[in-house]
Write an enzyme that holds these catalytic residues in place. Structure first.
Site, mmCIF file in Angstrom:
data_model
loop_
_atom_site.group_PDB
_atom_site.id
_atom_site.type_symbol
_atom_site.label_atom_id
_atom_site.label_comp_id
_atom_site.label_asym_id
_atom_site.label_seq_id
_atom_site.Cartn_x
_atom_site.Cartn_y
_atom_site.Cartn_z
ATOM 1 C CB SER A 301 -0.941 0.009 1.208
ATOM 2 O OG SER A 301 -0.225 0.270 2.406
ATOM 3 C CB CYS A 302 1.671 3.927 -1.436
ATOM 4 S SG CYS A 302 0.528 3.923 -2.831
ATOM 5 N N GLY A 303 0.070 5.917 -0.382
ATOM 6 C CA GLY A 303 -0.874 6.996 -0.112
ATOM 7 C C GLY A 303 -2.162 6.869 -0.889
ATOM 8 C CD1 TRP A 330 -2.535 8.008 4.972
ATOM 9 C CD2 TRP A 330 -2.774 6.148 6.175
ATOM 10 N NE1 TRP A 330 -2.676 8.390 6.287
ATOM 11 C CE2 TRP A 330 -2.826 7.260 7.055
ATOM 12 C CE3 TRP A 330 -2.910 4.865 6.713
ATOM 13 C CZ2 TRP A 330 -3.006 7.123 8.423
ATOM 14 C CZ3 TRP A 330 -3.078 4.723 8.082
ATOM 15 C CH2 TRP A 330 -3.128 5.849 8.920
#
Length: 348
Positions: A301-303, A330
């Site tokens: 995952s990331c932003g 996120w």
């Protein structure tokens, strides 16, 4: 003369600042034959936003395929080097040796299967085609496009290692304007996608999708994984954002991280000098430093679901070819008031 094309007029409308459009050309494996090039148009987000994401894709068409109407530029290909079928990236030298006179354009955020098929078809991309994706930052949004094609069942896709900066640094030519054909293809693809989202049919559909659900995770899957810990969760954001000591770039989003996740900032997957993807052994060491076992399942995952695709690409190089990406990442998680968070900013 082998050249890459850029379109500065469109940069202001891209989702990613100072990135270029995606472009497409075609290939055949194991050897490359003479082909024609075409232009990729911008895609939309699954939320219905038509945006020109900053990433270029390059595809090479099989000699057996009929040339799409209105495609004027020719691409010549060397038969001396084969496509690296077990790698997620190709070098700028490989692309330069196997490509002549490409035209360009392509997208971000996962659209529906129907929209993706309609956009690719309007651009002249077919299932027998291979696609090379690049962007202007080095490797950034291009990894997202690579992931999207794989999500929709198209595995013949690669990222140009080092992107446009590496191409330029290698002394290869670029062009600064889009062809008329590129503009027409972009318009046709945008119209096709809009029709799909308005509930209309589009034809002809020459690109068939085969959705790969194991490569895309939802919020519920992440919640369940917090309990059973079947997958190791790796976050591509910076350590400061992960720890909650630096703000998120999107207004109103708290910083912090999903409980149980570990942080491997995506820039650490690249060689600091060339900004190309690290060799497999170095990538393994990087993940192992964070106590991430390559013998167990991993999800990323990331932003917003973009740089997580870089983690997936790096893990692909070390042999983990089925790493899913949490598409909402996120931004989705942090906007849900009832979900747990960790980090200094998580309680605010």
């Amino acid at each position: 003369m082998t050249q890459l094309h850029c379109n500065g007029d469109i940069m202001a409308s891209t989702l990613f600042s100072r990135t270029f459009l995606a472009a497409s050309h075609r290939l055949i494996t194991p050897s490359l034959l003479p082909q024609k090039t075409l232009n990729l148009a911008s895609f939309l987000t699954r939320r219905g936003l038509f945006s020109q994401l900053g990433s270029y894709s390059t595809a090479y068409r099989s000699a057996r395929a009929m040339a799409s109407a209105g495609i004027g530029a020719r691409a010549g290909f060397s038969t001396s080097s084969s496509v690296p079928t077990n790698e997620p990236v190709v070098s700028v030298d490989w692309l330069h040796s196997n490509l002549r006179e490409p035209d360009l354009k392509l997208p971000h955020m996962l659209p529906s299967e129907e929209a993706f098929a309609a956009g690719c078809s309007a651009l002249g991309i077919e299932n027998k085609d291979g696609v090379v994706v690049y962007d202007a930052k080095g490797v950034f949004s291009a990894a997202r496009v690579w992931w999207m094609f794989r999500v929709f069942g198209h595995d013949k896709v690669w990222v140009l290692d080092g992107g446009l900066p590496r191409w330029r640094a290698s002394g290869y030519d670029v062009e600064s304007s889009a062809s008329g054909d590129a503009i027409l293809k972009a318009s046709a693809a945008s119209e096709a996608i809009e029709k799909i989202y308005q509930g209309h049919s589009v034809s002809p559909i020459t690109f068939q999708t085969k959705f790969q659900p194991h490569l895309v995770w939802t919020l519920d899957q992440v919640k369940n994984n917090m309990e059973d810990q079947t997958y190791q969760h790796v976050d591509a954001r910076s350590k400061a954002r992960f720890d909650g000591t630096a703000p998120e770039p999107r207004k109103g989003i708290r910083s912090g991280h999903i409980p149980g996740s570990k942080c491997v900032p995506y820039p650490q997957l690249f060689d600091s000098a060339s900004q190309t993807l690290l060799p497999a052994e170095d990538l393994k060491k990087r993940f192992e430093q964070e106590e991430i076992s390559l013998d167990k399942p991993i999800m990323a995952s990331c932003g917003t679901g973009v740089t997580a695709c870089i983690l997936a690409m790096g893990l692909h190089r070390v042999g983990k070819t089925d790493v899913p990406v949490y598409d909402g990442s996120w931004t989705e998680w942090a906007t849900q008031p009832d979900l747990p968070m960790e980090g200094e900013d998580s309680s605010s």
